[in-house]
Design a protein around this motif. Structure first.
Motif, PDB file in Angstrom:
ATOM      1  N   GLY A 299       1.388  -6.918  -9.099  1.00 14.15           N
ATOM      2  CA  GLY A 299       1.761  -6.324  -8.121  1.00 14.15           C
ATOM      3  C   GLY A 299       2.396  -5.240  -8.526  1.00 14.15           C
ATOM      4  O   GLY A 299       2.701  -4.028  -7.255  1.00 14.15           O
ATOM      5  N   PHE A 300       3.133  -4.988 -10.020  1.00 16.34           N
ATOM      6  CA  PHE A 300       3.772  -3.565 -10.178  1.00 16.34           C
ATOM      7  C   PHE A 300       3.473  -3.048 -11.041  1.00 16.34           C
ATOM      8  O   PHE A 300       2.560  -3.304 -12.125  1.00 16.34           O
ATOM      9  CB  PHE A 300       4.974  -5.132 -10.527  1.00 16.34           C
ATOM     10  N   VAL A 301       4.111  -1.554 -11.244  1.00 14.95           N
ATOM     11  CA  VAL A 301       3.492  -1.062 -12.288  1.00 14.95           C
ATOM     12  C   VAL A 301       4.806   0.079 -12.904  1.00 14.95           C
ATOM     13  O   VAL A 301       5.760   0.495 -11.602  1.00 14.95           O
ATOM     14  CB  VAL A 301       2.115  -0.018 -11.854  1.00 14.95           C
ATOM     15  N   GLN A 319       5.015  -0.250  -6.083  1.00 15.98           N
ATOM     16  CA  GLN A 319       3.762  -1.039  -6.380  1.00 15.98           C
ATOM     17  C   GLN A 319       2.430  -0.929  -6.626  1.00 15.98           C
ATOM     18  O   GLN A 319       2.592   0.342  -6.312  1.00 15.98           O
ATOM     19  CB  GLN A 319       3.874  -1.555  -4.922  1.00 15.98           C
ATOM     20  N   ILE A 320       1.791  -1.081  -7.215  1.00 17.33           N
ATOM     21  CA  ILE A 320       1.086  -0.504  -7.251  1.00 17.33           C
ATOM     22  C   ILE A 320      -0.228  -0.537  -6.421  1.00 17.33           C
ATOM     23  O   ILE A 320       0.363  -0.746  -5.053  1.00 17.33           O
ATOM     24  CB  ILE A 320      -0.669  -1.817  -8.604  1.00 17.33           C
ATOM     25  N   ASP A 351      -0.497  -4.170   3.934  1.00 13.45           N
ATOM     26  CA  ASP A 351       0.446  -3.314   4.940  1.00 13.45           C
ATOM     27  C   ASP A 351       1.578  -1.796   4.063  1.00 13.45           C
ATOM     28  O   ASP A 351       2.050  -1.368   4.750  1.00 13.45           O
ATOM     29  CB  ASP A 351       1.801  -4.051   5.670  1.00 13.45           C
ATOM     30  N   ASP A 352       2.208  -3.027   3.223  1.00 13.83           N
ATOM     31  CA  ASP A 352       2.628  -1.665   2.400  1.00 13.83           C
ATOM     32  C   ASP A 352       2.224  -0.887   0.548  1.00 13.83           C
ATOM     33  O   ASP A 352       2.830  -0.195   0.592  1.00 13.83           O
ATOM     34  CB  ASP A 352       3.932  -2.788   1.614  1.00 13.83           C
ATOM     35  N   PHE A 353       0.701  -1.907   0.406  1.00 11.01           N
ATOM     36  CA  PHE A 353       0.735  -0.728  -0.437  1.00 11.01           C
ATOM     37  C   PHE A 353      -0.656   0.361  -0.372  1.00 11.01           C
ATOM     38  O   PHE A 353      -1.297   0.605   0.807  1.00 11.01           O
ATOM     39  CB  PHE A 353      -1.028  -2.201  -1.436  1.00 11.01           C
TER      40      PHE A 353
END
Length: 654
Positions: A299-301, A319-320, A351-353
């Motif tokens: 879930g990261f970039v 976060q992606i 909620d966050d992406f």
């Protein structure tokens, strides 16, 4: 090879393209859009009117996809099918399908604004919203009006907002092509792990020991994380009980890998062997790896962000977006039902992406972009009002204009200067281009070319800097120069010069923990920058290919030559050329310096014109003492200035 989904829509695609200048094609992951669209249009005869260009946001993808298409058409790469990326061109006069980075297409449009060599331009992977792709979208909108009768533009993507792009192109048609061949089960973690590397490692081992055969694709943020995870995976799998599970191959995949290592991921594994492909987000959409059944998504970039108020870049792990998460999941299920392990809770995803990735044009320095737009000389372009799909902030555009003004690329009226036009011809950031031009004035162009080439390396040149501490200890101490305490740029210069003195010995690089491929890339970049700058200096006239006049090791021809005739084909060429020394023609230079057309014609004497002293626009090369002396020669400078003055006068009198 199983029929790709897009081929079932060949008739519909051909019919829509025939009737419309612009078409948006939403092709889901695995649909085959990157490899098949160009072939469909080739079968429909579009290559008879020109070449088909397919842009890619990434160099690796341009190379890999062109190689795949060449294989499918059973032709040699570089002939009917080729690619062009920065500092590397594998095309020929026979090339009818050309894969190229979006940046290369922008550069081609500088010399040919209407891009007449292309009958079709396909902007692929447009959902990545790279800076150059966004500029191309704006330029294509203008170009289809100029070439409505003989140009087709296709914008393709897996997850692009097709309605938005369609509105941008006056409600052009949208085609949707399904892609995923099998369902993918999504599994979310109950909580987010403290270390996504360790969480990915644990998940990979669990898959290897408990799941049926099938390759595993693991997304990491960058080369350092990839190397760390590859090493840990190798160690853990080696320590598994013999016979408890199948064999494994662990393959890294990132842009800094040499091509011969990149292509390994496209070869099937041996029998009873599982592949673990540890990749950056390059495998999200740009490259499709057959055989992947399991995807691990942390879930990261890693993303570069520019702050125009401070003028600084930051490289942040973030976060992606939901779009990227769906893309990653879509890489599974190509050959059978797959699974995607998301190492984050579903609540965080919901909620966050962000819904979509922030376009690069809204998080980058725009100095190069604005210089490019200025160099097009389009009278109706207002930089602050240019038609972007998603406009950058006015603050970012104002920052770019200020930067260009401060380095003399544009004047106080916003017009591009002679310097700025020259800078735009160099495939470098404007600040580096300006450095080379100033270095020519100061007599240190050769050194500046070296530093610019070293700074253009796409990865760290020092192997020890991308390894962990334990691995670094295994390297012998390096005897590399230290910059004499003057700084990193001087160290880079000294390193290259030491390597040059060894005759570009590869073993010397290995002994000093330097990345061999990176150093060879630098050598090639320097050579090409030398050639570009010499062409800029001498104007657009080249030596005809039939000439036996030889270039030196940097690809540079002599600074002074005589020719028998000039001919114009695709561009001006000198034929029957011979190198000369400048002192051989000094008597003629002296006569030219005193030349007065009015007196020769018998008219009144021209009043003494004060000719502005201009520097001879030729690169200095410390490898050629005679050339350096000639470049510094005052008479040569006056001659060049006089010739330019007379040319301007003749033009004005017409």
């Amino acid at each position: 090879m199983a029929q790709l989904p897009i081929l079932r829509y060949e008739e519909k695609i051909a019919e829509t393209v025939e009737k419309n200048p612009v078409v948006v094609i939403i092709g889901e992951t695995g649909s085959g859009k990157s490899t098949q669209l160009s072939q469909i249009l080739r079968r429909r005869g579009y290559t008879k009117a020109g070449c088909i260009a397919v842009t890619q946001p990434r160099r690796v993808a341009a190379v890999a996809v062109s190689r795949r298409v060449a294989e499918e058409l059973d032709v040699k790469l570089g002939e009917e099918v080729g690619y062009a990326i920065r500092f590397e061109d594998r095309t020929s006069e026979r090339t009818s399908i050309k894969y190229l980075t979006d940046g290369v297409l922008l550069r081609e449009s500088l010399s040919n604004p209407e891009l007449n060599q292309y009958s079709v331009i396909i902007l692929d992977e447009a959902h990545e919203r790279s800076l150059n792709t966004d500029i191309l979208l704006g330029l294509m909108k203008r170009l289809v009006k100029l070439r409505a009768s003989n140009l087709k533009v296709l914008i393709t993507s897996a997850t692009l907002d097709g309605e938005k792009v369609s509105r941008f192109f006056s409600d052009c048609p949208i085609l949707n092509v399904p892609g995923k061949l099998f369902p993918v089960e999504i599994q979310h973690s109950s909580e987010r792990a403290k270390s996504y590397v360790e969480a990915s490692l644990k998940t990979a081992i669990d898959i290897h020991t408990h799941e049926p055969e099938g390759d595993v694709l693991i997304f990491m943020t960058g080369q350092d994380d990839i190397e760390k995870l590859v090493m840990k995976l190798e160690e853990r799998i080696k320590n598994l009980e013999e016979g408890s599970c199948m064999d494994a191959m662990i393959l890294p995949l990132h842009g800094s890998l040499p091509p011969e290592l990149q292509v390994r991921v496209f070869s099937p594994p041996p029998a009873n062997c599982r592949r673990f492909i540890v990749s950056t987000n390059i495998a999200e959409t740009s490259l499709t790896v057959d055989g992947v059944v399991y995807v691990i998504d942390a879930g990261f970039v890693k993303q570069r962000q520019y702050n125009p108020s401070t003028g600084m870049y930051s490289l942040d792990t973030i976060q992606i977006s939901k779009v990227q998460a769906r893309q990653r999941a879509g890489r599974a299920g190509r050959t059978r039902p797959g699974k995607c392990y998301r190492l984050y809770p579903s609540m965080i995803y919901e909620d966050d992406f962000l819904d979509a990735t922030v376009p690069e044009i809204q998080r980058s320095s725009l100095a190069g972009t604005v210089l490019y737009l200025k160099s097009l000389d389009l009278p109706d372009i207002d930089i602050l009002k240019f038609d972007f799909l998603d406009p950058p902030s006015s603050e970012a555009l104002e920052d770019a204009l200020k930067q260009l003004y401060l380095i003399d690329a544009i004047d106080e009226d916003g017009s591009i200067t002679h310097l700025g036009r020259t800078m735009s011809e160099l495939p470098l950031e404007p600040s580096l281009s300006r450095t080379l031009l100033e270095a020519n004035e100061c007599g240190c162009l050769s050194q500046a070319l070296t530093v610019a080439a070293m700074l253009s390396a796409e990865t760290t040149l020092f192997l020890g800097q991308s390894k962990n501490t334990e691995k670094k200890r295994k390297h012998p101490p390096s005897n590399l120069p230290d910059g004499s305490g003057l700084g990193d740029h001087i160290q880079l210069l000294q390193i290259y010069e030491h390597w040059h003195q060894t005759g570009y010995n590869i073993d010397w690089c290995k002994e000093n923990n330097l990345q061999v491929r990176g150093m060879m890339f630098v050598k090639d970049v320097r050579k090409q920058l030398c050639q570009i700058i010499q062409k800029i200096a001498k104007g657009s006239t080249d030596v005809h290919p039939s000439s036996v006049l030889k270039a030196d090791e940097d690809g540079l021809l002599p600074n002074f030559a005589i020719y028998h005739e000039l001919i114009a084909t695709t561009r001006p060429y000198m034929r029957n050329v011979c190198a000369v020394e400048v002192h051989w023609v000094r008597p003629i230079i002296a006569k030219l310096d005193k030349l007065n057309i009015s007196k020769l014609s018998g008219g009144t004497r021209l009043s003494d014109e004060k000719v502005e002293s201009e520097t001879l626009d030729l690169p200095k090369d410390d490898n050629n003492a005679d050339a350096a002396q000639a470049l510094d020669d005052r008479e040569s400078r006056i001659l060049a200035a006089r010739e330019r003055f007379l040319a301007r006068s003749a033009k004005a009198s017409k």
